[in-house]
Design a protein around this motif. Structure first.
Motif, PDB file in Angstrom:
ATOM      1  N   LEU A   1       0.924  -1.218   0.041  1.00  0.00           N
ATOM      2  CA  LEU A   1       0.039  -0.086   0.040  1.00  0.00           C
ATOM      3  C   LEU A   1       0.841   1.316   0.108  1.00  0.00           C
ATOM      4  O   LEU A   1       0.362   2.316  -0.643  1.00  0.00           O
ATOM      5  CB  LEU A   1      -0.906  -0.141   1.096  1.00  0.00           C
ATOM      6  CG  LEU A   1      -2.261  -0.900   1.277  1.00  0.00           C
ATOM      7  CD1 LEU A   1      -2.899  -0.821   2.409  1.00  0.00           C
ATOM      8  CD2 LEU A   1      -3.076  -0.719  -0.092  1.00  0.00           C
TER       9      LEU A   1
ATOM     10  N   ARG B   1       3.544   1.620  -1.856  1.00  0.00           N
ATOM     11  CA  ARG B   1       3.812   1.948  -3.144  1.00  0.00           C
ATOM     12  C   ARG B   1       2.835   2.409  -4.103  1.00  0.00           C
ATOM     13  O   ARG B   1       3.160   3.218  -5.088  1.00  0.00           O
ATOM     14  CB  ARG B   1       4.049   0.558  -3.695  1.00  0.00           C
ATOM     15  CG  ARG B   1       5.391  -0.102  -3.351  1.00  0.00           C
ATOM     16  CD  ARG B   1       5.688  -1.115  -4.175  1.00  0.00           C
ATOM     17  NE  ARG B   1       6.558  -2.313  -3.422  1.00  0.00           N
ATOM     18  CZ  ARG B   1       6.418  -3.461  -3.206  1.00  0.00           C
ATOM     19  NH1 ARG B   1       5.338  -3.964  -3.677  1.00  0.00           N
ATOM     20  NH2 ARG B   1       7.079  -4.102  -2.443  1.00  0.00           N
ATOM     21  N   VAL B   2       1.744   2.527  -3.642  1.00  0.00           N
ATOM     22  CA  VAL B   2       0.519   2.928  -4.322  1.00  0.00           C
ATOM     23  C   VAL B   2       0.448   4.551  -4.568  1.00  0.00           C
ATOM     24  O   VAL B   2       0.502   5.117  -5.690  1.00  0.00           O
ATOM     25  CB  VAL B   2      -1.016   2.458  -3.889  1.00  0.00           C
ATOM     26  CG1 VAL B   2      -2.089   2.950  -4.656  1.00  0.00           C
ATOM     27  CG2 VAL B   2      -0.967   0.769  -4.220  1.00  0.00           C
TER      28      VAL B   2
ATOM     29  N   GLN C   1      -7.243   5.035  -8.641  1.00  0.00           N
ATOM     30  CA  GLN C   1      -6.877   4.138  -7.506  1.00  0.00           C
ATOM     31  C   GLN C   1      -7.075   2.648  -7.851  1.00  0.00           C
ATOM     32  O   GLN C   1      -6.126   1.591  -7.566  1.00  0.00           O
ATOM     33  CB  GLN C   1      -7.098   4.573  -6.201  1.00  0.00           C
ATOM     34  CG  GLN C   1      -6.710   6.000  -5.720  1.00  0.00           C
ATOM     35  CD  GLN C   1      -7.116   6.583  -4.418  1.00  0.00           C
ATOM     36  OE1 GLN C   1      -8.252   6.071  -4.169  1.00  0.00           O
ATOM     37  NE2 GLN C   1      -6.392   7.136  -3.679  1.00  0.00           N
TER      38      GLN C   1
ATOM     39  N   ALA D   1      -4.873   1.010 -10.328  1.00  0.00           N
ATOM     40  CA  ALA D   1      -3.551   1.000 -10.347  1.00  0.00           C
ATOM     41  C   ALA D   1      -3.090  -0.345  -9.295  1.00  0.00           C
ATOM     42  O   ALA D   1      -2.393  -0.930  -9.528  1.00  0.00           O
ATOM     43  CB  ALA D   1      -2.937   2.225  -9.614  1.00  0.00           C
ATOM     44  N   VAL D   2      -4.193  -0.427  -8.142  1.00  0.00           N
ATOM     45  CA  VAL D   2      -3.874  -1.434  -7.258  1.00  0.00           C
ATOM     46  C   VAL D   2      -4.278  -2.787  -8.054  1.00  0.00           C
ATOM     47  O   VAL D   2      -3.514  -3.677  -7.962  1.00  0.00           O
ATOM     48  CB  VAL D   2      -4.993  -1.326  -6.089  1.00  0.00           C
ATOM     49  CG1 VAL D   2      -5.220  -2.452  -5.258  1.00  0.00           C
ATOM     50  CG2 VAL D   2      -4.571  -0.070  -5.196  1.00  0.00           C
TER      51      VAL D   2
ATOM     52  N   MET E   1      -1.258  -3.632  -9.846  1.00  0.00           N
ATOM     53  CA  MET E   1      -0.097  -4.172  -9.257  1.00  0.00           C
ATOM     54  C   MET E   1      -0.423  -5.601  -8.842  1.00  0.00           C
ATOM     55  O   MET E   1       0.509  -6.315  -8.612  1.00  0.00           O
ATOM     56  CB  MET E   1       0.045  -3.256  -8.293  1.00  0.00           C
ATOM     57  CG  MET E   1       0.564  -1.884  -8.700  1.00  0.00           C
ATOM     58  SD  MET E   1       0.863  -0.669  -7.193  1.00  0.00           S
ATOM     59  CE  MET E   1       2.333  -1.315  -6.366  1.00  0.00           C
TER      60      MET E   1
ATOM     61  N   THR F   1       6.277  -3.798  -9.217  1.00  0.00           N
ATOM     62  CA  THR F   1       5.835  -3.893  -7.935  1.00  0.00           C
ATOM     63  C   THR F   1       7.310  -3.909  -7.111  1.00  0.00           C
ATOM     64  O   THR F   1       7.142  -4.195  -6.026  1.00  0.00           O
ATOM     65  CB  THR F   1       5.169  -5.164  -7.380  1.00  0.00           C
ATOM     66  OG1 THR F   1       6.069  -6.221  -8.214  1.00  0.00           O
ATOM     67  CG2 THR F   1       3.803  -5.143  -8.149  1.00  0.00           C
TER      68      THR F   1
END
Length: 125
Positions: free
Chosen positions: A74, A76-77, A92, A95-96, A99, A106
């Motif tokens: 989290l 990294r986001v 978001q 993106a999550v 990943m 990552t």
């Protein structure tokens, strides 16, 4: 669970609704743990069961995902551990999900804005 057709005391209706959500979340977590459902799918679809669930709870429902791995992911986001799935923006979510599916970087360190330096990635290829 069906909602009562005759109105009862408000606190009893609230308890029934809370229990319904809790049971639905538990089932959702079981499905994620069993591999029947991916966390990325849950985040993208944002069903009513997951809407008020924290992203951290969802991530930790996966096999081999503990608090440390979740926190590192989290960051990294970047997203807060207490962010709910329902309050995430579409960007978001994508993106999550990317990943989690492995189509986004990552590893490495994000810059101050939380973004990864893509130029270094291109130079390595």
């Amino acid at each position: 669970m069906q909602h009562p057709t005759t109105p009862g005391p408000q606190h009893l209706r609230a308890l029934a609704k809370a229990n319904e959500v809790r049971l639905a979340r538990a089932e959702l977590k079981r499905r994620v743990l069993a591999g029947e459902l991916r966390a990325a799918e849950v985040i993208l679809e944002c069903s009513w069961e997951a809407e008020s669930m924290t992203v951290a709870d969802l991530l930790m429902a996966q096999k081999r995902w503990g608090r440390t791995r979740c926190r590192t992911f989290l960051q990294r986001v970047p997203l807060s551990e207490t962010k709910t799935v329902g309050s995430m923006t579409e960007r978001q979510r994508r993106a999550v999900a990317a990943m989690l599916d492995g189509s986004a970087p990552t590893s490495g360190t994000p810059d101050r804005s939380g973004r990864f330096d893509r130029s270094r990635e291109a130079a390595l290829v």
